[in-house]
Write a protein that holds these residues in place. Structure first.
Motif, PDB file in Angstrom:
ATOM      1  N   LYS A  59       0.830  -1.203   0.000  1.00 39.62           N
ATOM      2  CA  LYS A  59       0.000   0.000   0.000  1.00 39.62           C
ATOM      3  C   LYS A  59       0.869   1.260   0.000  1.00 39.62           C
ATOM      4  CE  LYS A  59      -3.387  -2.459   2.865  1.00 39.62           C
ATOM      5  NZ  LYS A  59      -3.963  -2.542   4.240  1.00 39.62           N
ATOM      6  N   LYS A  60       2.115   1.121   0.493  1.00 37.69           N
ATOM      7  CA  LYS A  60       3.049   2.241   0.519  1.00 37.69           C
ATOM      8  C   LYS A  60       4.071   2.093  -0.608  1.00 37.69           C
ATOM      9  CE  LYS A  60       2.989   3.357   5.487  1.00 37.69           C
ATOM     10  NZ  LYS A  60       3.832   3.503   6.696  1.00 37.69           N
ATOM     11  N   LYS A  61       4.902   3.109  -0.759  1.00 40.75           N
ATOM     12  CA  LYS A  61       5.978   3.060  -1.748  1.00 40.75           C
ATOM     13  C   LYS A  61       7.199   2.415  -1.098  1.00 40.75           C
ATOM     14  CE  LYS A  61       4.332   7.012  -4.415  1.00 40.75           C
ATOM     15  NZ  LYS A  61       4.608   8.392  -4.882  1.00 40.75           N
ATOM     16  N   LEU A  62       7.234   1.100  -1.172  1.00 45.53           N
ATOM     17  CA  LEU A  62       8.308   0.312  -0.562  1.00 45.53           C
ATOM     18  C   LEU A  62       9.164  -0.322  -1.647  1.00 45.53           C
ATOM     19  CD1 LEU A  62       6.274  -1.557   2.223  1.00 45.53           C
ATOM     20  CD2 LEU A  62       7.425   0.664   2.364  1.00 45.53           C
ATOM     21  N   GLY A  63      10.456  -0.420  -1.371  1.00 46.23           N
ATOM     22  CA  GLY A  63      11.379  -1.027  -2.326  1.00 46.23           C
ATOM     23  C   GLY A  63      11.991  -2.301  -1.780  1.00 46.23           C
ATOM     24  N   LEU A  64      12.404  -3.162  -2.687  1.00 42.98           N
ATOM     25  CA  LEU A  64      13.120  -4.392  -2.338  1.00 42.98           C
ATOM     26  C   LEU A  64      14.456  -4.391  -3.061  1.00 42.98           C
ATOM     27  CD1 LEU A  64      13.148  -7.369  -1.171  1.00 42.98           C
ATOM     28  CD2 LEU A  64      12.268  -8.078  -3.398  1.00 42.98           C
ATOM     29  N   VAL A  65      15.529  -4.616  -2.315  1.00 42.60           N
ATOM     30  CA  VAL A  65      16.862  -4.786  -2.904  1.00 42.60           C
ATOM     31  C   VAL A  65      17.394  -6.135  -2.451  1.00 42.60           C
ATOM     32  CG1 VAL A  65      19.224  -3.928  -3.079  1.00 42.60           C
ATOM     33  CG2 VAL A  65      17.327  -2.312  -2.961  1.00 42.60           C
ATOM     34  N   VAL A  66      17.739  -6.995  -3.407  1.00 41.70           N
ATOM     35  CA  VAL A  66      18.232  -8.340  -3.120  1.00 41.70           C
ATOM     36  C   VAL A  66      19.747  -8.353  -3.319  1.00 41.70           C
ATOM     37  CG1 VAL A  66      18.074 -10.780  -3.724  1.00 41.70           C
ATOM     38  CG2 VAL A  66      16.052  -9.314  -3.919  1.00 41.70           C
ATOM     39  N   VAL A  67      20.491  -8.622  -2.237  1.00 40.44           N
ATOM     40  CA  VAL A  67      21.957  -8.684  -2.286  1.00 40.44           C
ATOM     41  C   VAL A  67      22.362 -10.128  -2.033  1.00 40.44           C
ATOM     42  CG1 VAL A  67      24.132  -7.809  -1.340  1.00 40.44           C
ATOM     43  CG2 VAL A  67      22.124  -6.311  -1.444  1.00 40.44           C
ATOM     44  N   ARG A  68      22.953 -10.774  -3.026  1.00 41.18           N
ATOM     45  CA  ARG A  68      23.273 -12.198  -2.940  1.00 41.18           C
ATOM     46  C   ARG A  68      24.721 -12.480  -2.558  1.00 41.18           C
ATOM     47  NH1 ARG A  68      18.900 -13.093  -1.869  1.00 41.18           N
ATOM     48  NH2 ARG A  68      17.255 -13.993  -3.169  1.00 41.18           N
ATOM     49  N   GLY A  69      25.537 -11.457  -2.398  1.00 43.93           N
ATOM     50  CA  GLY A  69      26.928 -11.659  -1.994  1.00 43.93           C
ATOM     51  C   GLY A  69      27.612 -10.311  -1.880  1.00 43.93           C
ATOM     52  N   PHE A  70      28.828 -10.309  -1.321  1.00 40.45           N
ATOM     53  CA  PHE A  70      29.586  -9.063  -1.168  1.00 40.45           C
ATOM     54  C   PHE A  70      30.887  -9.153  -1.961  1.00 40.45           C
ATOM     55  CE2 PHE A  70      26.767  -8.985   2.469  1.00 40.45           C
ATOM     56  CZ  PHE A  70      26.353  -7.668   2.490  1.00 40.45           C
ATOM     57  N   THR A  71      30.951  -8.366  -3.036  1.00 42.02           N
ATOM     58  CA  THR A  71      32.149  -8.275  -3.865  1.00 42.02           C
ATOM     59  C   THR A  71      32.659  -6.833  -3.805  1.00 42.02           C
ATOM     60  OG1 THR A  71      31.055  -7.619  -5.929  1.00 42.02           O
ATOM     61  CG2 THR A  71      31.083  -9.969  -5.410  1.00 42.02           C
ATOM     62  N   GLY A  77      28.067 -14.234   2.141  1.00 46.26           N
ATOM     63  CA  GLY A  77      29.109 -13.337   2.647  1.00 46.26           C
ATOM     64  C   GLY A  77      30.036 -12.842   1.556  1.00 46.26           C
ATOM     65  N   GLY A  78      31.295 -12.596   1.939  1.00 43.53           N
ATOM     66  CA  GLY A  78      32.258 -12.071   0.972  1.00 43.53           C
ATOM     67  C   GLY A  78      33.112 -10.984   1.583  1.00 43.53           C
ATOM     68  N   ASP A  79      33.260  -9.890   0.852  1.00 41.73           N
ATOM     69  CA  ASP A  79      34.169  -8.794   1.200  1.00 41.73           C
ATOM     70  C   ASP A  79      33.684  -8.064   2.462  1.00 41.73           C
ATOM     71  OD1 ASP A  79      35.603  -6.348   1.278  1.00 41.73           O
ATOM     72  OD2 ASP A  79      35.886  -6.395  -0.886  1.00 41.73           O
ATOM     73  N   LEU A  80      34.487  -8.134   3.534  1.00 44.95           N
ATOM     74  CA  LEU A  80      34.127  -7.490   4.804  1.00 44.95           C
ATOM     75  C   LEU A  80      33.964  -5.985   4.649  1.00 44.95           C
ATOM     76  CD1 LEU A  80      33.770  -7.342   7.897  1.00 44.95           C
ATOM     77  CD2 LEU A  80      36.282  -7.285   8.072  1.00 44.95           C
ATOM     78  N   ALA A 119      29.496 -12.170   6.153  1.00 43.38           N
ATOM     79  CA  ALA A 119      29.333 -10.726   5.955  1.00 43.38           C
ATOM     80  C   ALA A 119      27.878 -10.295   6.021  1.00 43.38           C
ATOM     81  CB  ALA A 119      29.950 -10.315   4.618  1.00 43.38           C
ATOM     82  N   SER A 120      26.953 -11.139   5.533  1.00 46.53           N
ATOM     83  CA  SER A 120      25.535 -10.772   5.610  1.00 46.53           C
ATOM     84  C   SER A 120      25.054 -10.785   7.056  1.00 46.53           C
ATOM     85  CB  SER A 120      24.686 -11.723   4.753  1.00 46.53           C
ATOM     86  OG  SER A 120      24.774 -13.049   5.198  1.00 46.53           O
ATOM     87  N   GLU A 121      25.623 -11.663   7.894  1.00 49.03           N
ATOM     88  CA  GLU A 121      25.289 -11.681   9.315  1.00 49.03           C
ATOM     89  C   GLU A 121      25.838 -10.450  10.025  1.00 49.03           C
ATOM     90  OE1 GLU A 121      25.082 -16.170  10.807  1.00 49.03           O
ATOM     91  OE2 GLU A 121      26.923 -15.795   9.691  1.00 49.03           O
ATOM     92  N   ILE A 122      26.969  -9.955   9.559  1.00 53.94           N
ATOM     93  CA  ILE A 122      27.528  -8.726  10.134  1.00 53.94           C
ATOM     94  C   ILE A 122      26.569  -7.562   9.899  1.00 53.94           C
ATOM     95  CG2 ILE A 122      29.368  -7.007   9.813  1.00 53.94           C
ATOM     96  CD1 ILE A 122      31.282  -9.375   9.361  1.00 53.94           C
ATOM     97  N   VAL A 123      26.051  -7.447   8.680  1.00 57.50           N
ATOM     98  CA  VAL A 123      25.116  -6.357   8.351  1.00 57.50           C
ATOM     99  C   VAL A 123      23.837  -6.497   9.167  1.00 57.50           C
ATOM    100  CG1 VAL A 123      23.726  -5.316   6.533  1.00 57.50           C
ATOM    101  CG2 VAL A 123      26.054  -6.063   6.031  1.00 57.50           C
ATOM    102  N   ALA A 124      23.242  -7.693   9.152  1.00 58.26           N
ATOM    103  CA  ALA A 124      21.981  -7.903   9.875  1.00 58.26           C
ATOM    104  C   ALA A 124      22.165  -7.700  11.375  1.00 58.26           C
ATOM    105  CB  ALA A 124      21.444  -9.304   9.584  1.00 58.26           C
ATOM    106  N   GLY A 125      23.251  -8.233  11.928  1.00 57.55           N
ATOM    107  CA  GLY A 125      23.499  -8.114  13.364  1.00 57.55           C
ATOM    108  C   GLY A 125      23.738  -6.677  13.797  1.00 57.55           C
TER     109      GLY A 125
END
Length: 505
Positions: free
Chosen positions: A188-200, A231-234, A289-295
Motif C-alpha cells: 500500500k506504501k511506496k516500498l522497495g526491495l533490494v536483493v543482495v546475494r553476496g559481497f564483492t 558473505g564475501g568482502d568485509l 558478511a551478511s550476518e555482520i550487516v543484519a546483526g
C-alpha cells in the motif's frame, strides 16, 4: 613427487626444531614416513603427487575448524573472481535439466547475446566434448577462461534438426551481487526491495545505483533481502551497514588470538538513508558478511530482522600464500556484533554444525536470530520435482516461442504488468488463469510426466506460482518474474506488514 617432498621437508623441519616431541611433532614424523613409503612403493605420476600433497594440506586444515581451507589454483582463481565481481566467459545463465545443459538466458551485451544464443538452447558440446553427465560446476569452468580465448559450442535448438555451432571469444562478464531491485507491487506504501546475494568489490556501488532508481519514487521504506547471501568482502559489508547508521555507531568488532588483531569498525559518514524504515530478510543461507550487516543494524535498533535463524559463520580467515596461486585460508579471529554477541555457531560436533542441527534452547549460540521468525514458502513433492526437472521453464519457453496452441491466444504487456488471454487483461499479481494451469498439465502428460492423482491438484496453488514466475520471466525478464509472485513470499509479506505499521506477532 616434488609436492610430496616439499611438504614432507616442511613438516620434518618443524619436528627437528621443536624443543621436545609433542603429539604434533610425532604426527609429523608419521606423515614423513608415510610419504617416503608412498614414494618408494606406490604407482603414481607427477599429477598424483601434487594431488596427494594438496589432500594432505586439506586434511590438516579441516582438523582446525570448518572454515580453514586450502586454495589450490582452481579455487584460488574462483575466489579472485568472486572478490573482483567479474570473470571472463561468454555470458550465459545455465541450468542442468535431466543431464542437459540448458541456457536459462543470455546476458545482454555479452558474446552469447550478440551471437544469438537463446533461452532454451541446449549446449551439447563444449570444445568438441559432450556435456552429458558432466557436473554443472565443471561445465561452468569450461565456459570460462582467459580474456580473448575462444570456446566452441554445439547447441541443439527446438524445431531444428541439426545442432548449431558457435565460436565465441571470452570477454569480461560482471558478477552482479545486487540481483534484483524493484518497487514492491502489492504494498500500500511506496516500498522497495533490494536483493543482495553476496559481497564483492562492487556491491555498494551496485546498491547505491539500485537505491537511486528506487528513491525516484519517494521511497517510504526498504526491504533488504540477504537470504542465501553467503558473505564475501568485509569492507563492503561494513560500507553497506554504514549507509543506514549515524556516524560513529559500531558495526562489528574483531577479536583474535593476538591483541594486535583486535579491531572495531564504525560508521564513518552520513547518508540519506539513515532514517529510512528498514526490514532485513535472512535465512539459514545467510552467513558471514551478511550476518555482520543484519546483526549490526538489529543491535543498533536500526532494522527489524525477519525470516529464520542465520547460519552462524563468524570466523575471520586470513590468507597466507604458499605460492603465487596457492594459499591457505586460516581462521585467525572471530566477529562480534555491537552488543557483543558471538556470530559463530558452536562447531564442537561438526556433523551437527554442517547439517545445521539446532538443540532447543541454544538461541544464544551464534547466528542472527530474527525479531520475527517466519518460514519460507514450502513446496509439495510434485512442485519440487517439476521445478528440479526444469519443467516450468520448458513450458514457459514453449509458450513464448509460440510452439503451443495456447500461444496464439496468449500475450503479455510488460509495461502494464498484465497477461492477455483472448484479449482479457489479467494483472501479474492475479492468480494464474485455470486454463493455463490445465494446459501445463496437458503439456506434462505429453512429455510422459505423471500428473494423475489428488496430490497434484492439491498442490495447484503452489505450482501455479512457479509457473507464473517462469512465464513472466520469459516474456518480461527475471526481475519482473520475481515481482509477479512476490506476494506469495511469506517472509516478504511479513516485512511489508511491518513497514506498513501492522506489527502483528
Amino acid at each position: 613427487m616434488k609436492g610430496l617432498r616439499v611438504l614432507a621437508f616442511f613438516l620434518l623441519s618443524l619436528f627437528f626444531f621443536s624443543a621436545s616431541p609433542s603429539p604434533w611433532s610425532l604426527g609429523v614424523v608419521k606423515y614423513a614416513k608415510a610419504a617416503a613409503f608412498l614414494k618408494e612403493n606406490a604407482f603414481r605420476s607427477e599429477r598424483t603427487d601434487k594431488t596427494m600433497a594438496y589432500a594432505a594440506l586439506r586434511g590438516m586444515l579441516s582438523a582446525l575448524d570448518p572454515h580453514s581451507y586450502l586454495l589450490d589454483p582452481d579455487s584460488f582463481q574462483t575466489m579472485k573472481e568472486d572478490q573482483e565481481g567479474k570473470f571472463y566467459g561468454i555470458g550465459v545463465q545455465i541450468l542442468q535439466i535431466q543431464e542437459r545443459l540448458t541456457v536459462v538466458a543470455p546476458l545482454e551485451g555479452t558474446p552469447a547475446f550478440r551471437m544469438g544464443i537463446q533461452a532454451g538452447d541446449v549446449i551439447v558440446e563444449v570444445d568438441g566434448k559432450s556435456t552429458k553427465s558432466v557436473p554443472q560446476q565443471e561445465l561452468l569452468r569450461k565456459l570460462r577462461g582467459p580474456k580473448g580465448s575462444v570456446v566452441r559450442l554445439a547447441v541443439v535448438r527446438e524445431g531444428l534438426k541439426a545442432p548449431i555451432h558457435f565460436t565465441l571469444e571470452r570477454e569480461e562478464i560482471p558478477l552482479h551481487s545486487v540481483s534484483y531491485s524493484f518497487g514492491i507491487p502489492f504494498s500500500k506504501k511506496k516500498l522497495g526491495l533490494v536483493v543482495v546475494r553476496g559481497f564483492t568489490s562492487v556491491t555498494v556501488e551496485e546498491f547505491d545505483k539500485a537505491m537511486e532508481k528506487l528513491s525516484g519514487n519517494s521511497l517510504q521504506g526498504l526491504v533488504l533481502d540477504l537470504r542465501y547471501n553467503e558473505g564475501g568482502d568485509l569492507s563492503q559489508a561494513v560500507a553497506l551497514a554504514d549507509r543506514f547508521l549515524e556516524k560513529g555507531k559500531l558495526i562489528v568488532s574483531i577479536k583474535g588470538r593476538e591483541k594486535s588483531m583486535n579491531r572495531s569498525y564504525k560508521a564513518e559518514k552520513s547518508d540519506p538513508w539513515e532514517q529510512l524504515p528498514l526490514v532485513i530478510l535472512v535465512n539459514r543461507g545467510s552467513a558471514s558478511a551478511s550476518e555482520i550487516v543484519a546483526g549490526a543494524l538489529q543491535d543498533q535498533g536500526r532494522a527489524v530482522v525477519v525470516g529464520s535463524r542465520t547460519w552462524g559463520k563468524g570466523l575471520v580467515q586470513t590468507i597466507f600464500y604458499l605460492k603465487e596461486d596457492v594459499a591457505m585460508a586460516l581462521t585467525t579471529a572471530r566477529y562480534y556484533t555491537p552488543s557483543g554477541r558471538v556470530i559463530q555457531r558452536d562447531y564442537t560436533h561438526l556433523e551437527d554444525y554442517l547439517l545445521f542441527y539446532e538443540e532447543k534452547g541454544n538461541g544464544d549460540r551464534g547466528g542472527i536470530v530474527p525479531d520475527y521468525t517466519v518460514g519460507a514458502l514450502s513446496y509439495g513433492p510434485f512442485t519440487a520435482q517439476w521445478r528440479g526437472k526444469g519443467l516450468f521453464f520448458a513450458y514457459a519457453n514453449s509458450l513464448f516461442k509460440r510452439q503451443l496452441p495456447l500461444s496464439l491466444r496468449f500475450s503479455v504487456d510488460s509495461p502494464r504488468r498484465r497477461f492477455f488471454l483472448d484479449k482479457r487483461g489479467i494483472p501479474f499479481l492475479a492468480p494464474l488463469p485455470e486454463e493455463i494451469g490445465n494446459d501445463f498439465l496437458g503439456y506434462l502428460k505429453g512429455k510422459g510426466v505423471a500428473v494423475e492423482g489428488a496430490q497434484a491438484e492439491r498442490e495447484r496453488p503452489l505450482w501455479t506460482v512457479e509457473l507464473k514466475r517462469e512465464i513472466v520471466s520469459r516474456y518480461s525478464g527475471q526481475e519482473e518474474g520475481i515481482a509477479a509472485v512476490s506476494d506469495k513470499d511469506p517472509q516478504l509479506v511479513k516485512a511489508v506488514e511491518i513497514l506498513e505499521g501492522e506489527r502483528g506477532g
